[in-house]
Design an enzyme around this catalytic site. Structure first.
Site: not given
Lengths: 459, 335
Positions: B67, B136
């Site tokens: 990321e 998540h």
């Protein structure tokens, strides 16, 4: 000099309970004051050694010091000039001295204040140094700032400030209403916008109307059946305030019983005389039909009225009514009659409700203010002796209840410590019973929303 | 295309986002999509879908599983003239890219004296309710909204998802879009063609008199459901969809608080130090304070990571019954 009454601007020191130079603890009774309405005991707001007492018999304006508290190790200074001043100083010249003192004396007082400041300023009582037993306001401005109660302060005066929402405060400010006199319907007695709105729509006239010999006030409004409200023993028409927002927009007519509220303290030799006075007032209203709501003694009177005026009574709601059995809490009645101070009234008021926290000290003070007139207290004492002799209900309305024509319901709290709720079981089957757990003698104050719903239900 | 079919056409939230990206790719050659598995796989939540087949891998680019690296490339692309839309698989992974988002994208225009801007759009699938557990399922929008230089939006309807994404592309500065994963399948009317939903405006989803509920993300739908149930009690709730976290629509919120006098804020993110605290303080500091007739109430996520156990997962964030009972108490002056 604390403000204990909404209208007072000064108080007379009747008697000191503590001698000069005595160590006092926070909460100790210090002195008695008398206003034109009430007598009251004032407690120490902080611990310390008492000096410079104002003389007994002196009238002291609100906010002026009546004495000074010193810390144990602190040198006692000269007597401040403003102590015992019998006149309020003019604005801008605050705290400069008693009338008649010349400029030198004023300057001396100012110097004196200045010197105290130089030593570190007038400290908060909780921090041990001396400070006047006063609210800020009449002291020199810099002292006033230092002494003004702050948010979160442990100053007990914070606890007495009325709880109110910002919206209620704004509305009260606009309408010129003093929040201190309002019983809030919110949690912990918080005044909310609806409480102010209810007051404004009430528009209680300054000079109450009279009906018969009794004081009456009205809330105008919708076109529904008028609701006539009869309060209980020792109370007055203002006790309906919490319930009123829950009665929709129906016209309300509140009656002060003889010897209560603003009705004259006429002698009532027995229950029949009392019922006759209420009947005369009701007749004077000239109502074709009405819904009667009575609480406690007012409930018994409502029953008596329905017995004699069945065609004009469309419905009855009896809240913890008297007259359905001999038992009544005599000591509580006697205690309420006897009380001359909020301190002695509060414990008895707390027996009226299931949760004693509902009755705050400031509520008790306001209730005592309403009972300040010795003639009113004497009339109620005599009435209690006439209708509740030896702590017994000396009148019986079970027969009236049995032959009752208008539809009726009885509302009662099962934690009632004044009149046993089981008296409700005397009612014939056609009378509706609404019994509430964890509610005391004052359902209309303890659960006004529920009571409002019951009054509003068609019968 | 006639007006009638336009009015009734419904798309899912994910389809509306895809349509927005399709329109953007079609009308502006500077627009590129970047992210992990957004190409042939179609994205972790199938939002980009088959766009790679229409526009090719030069415009719809799979980035490596980094990321920080991907976000860095996106910031650089934005600085040098492209209009990148960077997709995170889960908003939780923003933590890995914080340097690029917070220290680079948000600050470069300021630090270079306005000589450059970073017209970057980032998309964050966020929120709980999917059983994806603690790493998540978070709602981290307040983290990014705390940084001057970033704009943060939370669309709650398919129409706004498309409109806010297209508005973000028009914006010269970085815009972070938090998309609730549970909403991806929600259907709703979506206008055809290009349009924008202004960033910085809230939407009043339901007008009411008795209390104001300011909600964000999926909580808008829960608040609306609670408001419908409250009708039976005679409580008339106003529901405001916050829509834009930064900048915040101060006027709409203050106006409603003045009108109803009772304010409740509901968000899924952890309550402590969250957006609700900001809104509450904003109202308390404003002239709307004088109109408040109750304390301000906040409902938000519990003080814990999002649990895996489905029952606990539900219990960790506000649900309709909790909103309902809090709103009832508030409206009746019992708080």
């Amino acid at each position: 000099m604390p403000k204990v009454d909404m209208d007072m601007d000064r108080g007379r020191i009747v008697a000191w309970h503590v001698a000069e130079g005595t160590q006092v603890a926070k909460g100790d009774p210090l002195f008695d004051i008398e206003t034109d309405k009430a007598a009251m005991e004032v407690e120490a707001q902080a611990a310390g050694i008492l000096h410079h007492r104002a003389a007994e018999g002196t009238e002291v304006p609100i906010g002026k010091p009546v004495a000074w508290l010193y810390a144990a190790d602190e040198a006692v200074g000269p007597s401040p000039a403003e102590i015992g001043a019998s006149e309020a100083p003019a604005p801008g010249n605050a705290g400069s001295g008693a009338p008649g003192e010349d400029g030198r004396a004023s300057a001396h007082a100012a110097d004196d204040a200045g010197r105290r400041d130089a030593r570190g300023g007038p400290l908060h009582p909780d921090r041990g140094a001396h400070a006047p037993l006063a609210r800020a306001g009449a002291a020199p401005q810099e002292q006033a700032d230092a002494l003004a109660p702050r948010a979160g302060d442990s100053d007990p005066e914070c606890g007495d400030r009325p709880r109110a929402t910002p919206a209620a405060r704004a509305r009260a400010r606009d309408a010129g209403i003093d929040l201190a006199g309002i019983a809030g319907s919110g949690p912990r007695g918080r005044v909310q916008r609806a409480d102010i709105d209810a007051l404004l729509t009430t528009a209680t006239p300054a000079q109450p109307q009279r009906s018969g010999s009794l004081a009456v006030s009205r809330r105008g409004g919708g076109s529904g059946l008028p609701v006539v409200l009869l309060h209980g023993f020792g109370s007055d028409m203002t006790s309906w305030t919490p319930l009123e927002p829950h009665l929709g927009d129906r016209p309300l007519i509140r009656i002060d019983l003889p010897g209560h509220g603003r009705s004259a303290p006429d002698a009532m030799p027995d229950f029949a005389a009392l019922a006759a006075a209420v009947r005369a007032a009701f007749d004077d209203l000239g109502l074709a039909r009405a819904h009667l709501v009575g609480h406690s003694l007012g409930g018994a009177l409502a029953l008596a009225l329905a017995d004699t005026r069945p065609r004009q009574i469309a419905a009855l709601t009896l809240i913890a009514p008297a007259g359905l059995g001999p038992q009544v809490n005599g000591p509580a009645l006697a205690g309420i009659c006897r009380a001359t101070r909020a301190d002695s009234l509060a414990p008895w008021l707390r027996t009226l409700v299931a949760d004693p926290r509902r009755i705050t000290d400031s509520y008790a003070r306001l209730a005592m203010d309403a009972r300040a007139d010795p003639a009113l207290r004497a009339a109620q004492t005599a009435l209690a002796d006439a209708i509740f002799p030896d702590g017994t209900q000396g009148f019986d309305l079970t027969a009236a209840l049995d032959r009752l024509v208008p539809p009726a319901r009885i509302v009662w709290g099962k934690a009632d410590a004044i009149i046993p709720w089981q008296h409700a079981l005397r009612a014939p089957g056609r009378v509706g019973l609404h019994l509430f757990d964890h509610i005391g003698h004052m359902p209309q104050i303890e659960c006004p929303e529920e009571v409002g719903k019951i009054v509003g239900q068609p019968l | 295309m006639n007006a009638v079919t336009e009015a009734v056409r419904e798309l899912s939230y994910a389809e509306a986002l895809r349509e927005a990206m399709d329109i953007a790719l079609d009308r502006d050659p500077r627009v590129v999509l970047m992210g992990e598995d957004i190409g042939v796989y179609g994205g972790a939540f199938q939002v980009t879908g088959d766009l790679v087949h229409k526009y090719g891998t030069d415009r719809v680019m799979d980035t490596p599983i980094s990321e920080l690296g991907g976000a860095g490339v996106a910031v650089g692309a934005a600085l040098t003239g492209l209009r990148p839309i960077f997709e995170f698989q889960f908003s939780d992974f923003a933590t890995l890219a914080m340097e690029q988002i917070v220290n680079q994208a948000a600050k470069l225009r300021y630090m270079l004296g306005g000589a450059v801007s970073v017209p970057l759009v980032m998309r964050f699938p966020a929120g709980s309710g999917t059983g994806a557990a603690a790493q998540h399922s978070q709602s981290l929008e307040a983290w990014l909204a705390h940084v001057p230089g970033l704009k943060v939006v939370q669309p709650t309807t398919p129409e706004d998802a498309k409109g806010l994404l297209l508005a973000a592309l028009d914006d010269p500065d970085p815009v972070m879009i938090f998309e609730h994963k549970i909403l991806y399948k929600m259907k709703g009317p979506v206008p055809e063609g290009h349009y924008t939903t202004p960033i910085g405006t809230a939407a009043i989803r339901r007008t009411g008199r008795d209390l104001t509920i300011v909600a964000s993300g999926i909580m808008v739908h829960k608040a609306l459901e609670a408001a419908r149930e409250m009708e039976a009690d005679g409580i008339d709730a106003e529901v405001i969809d916050l829509r834009s976290v930064r900048p915040i629509d101060r006027d709409t919120i203050l106006g409603s608080a003045r009108k109803t006098g009772r304010l409740m804020i509901v968000h899924e993110a952890v309550k402590t130090l969250g957006i609700g605290a900001e809104i509450s303080a904003m109202v308390a500091e404003s002239d709307a304070f004088d109109y408040l007739d109750s304390p301000i109430i906040r409902l938000g996520g519990a003080e814990c990571p999002i649990p895996y156990n489905p029952e606990l997962e539900k219990a960790a964030v506000p649900q309709v019954p909790g909103i309902l009972s809090a709103a009832r108490d508030l409206a009746k002056g019992r708080v």
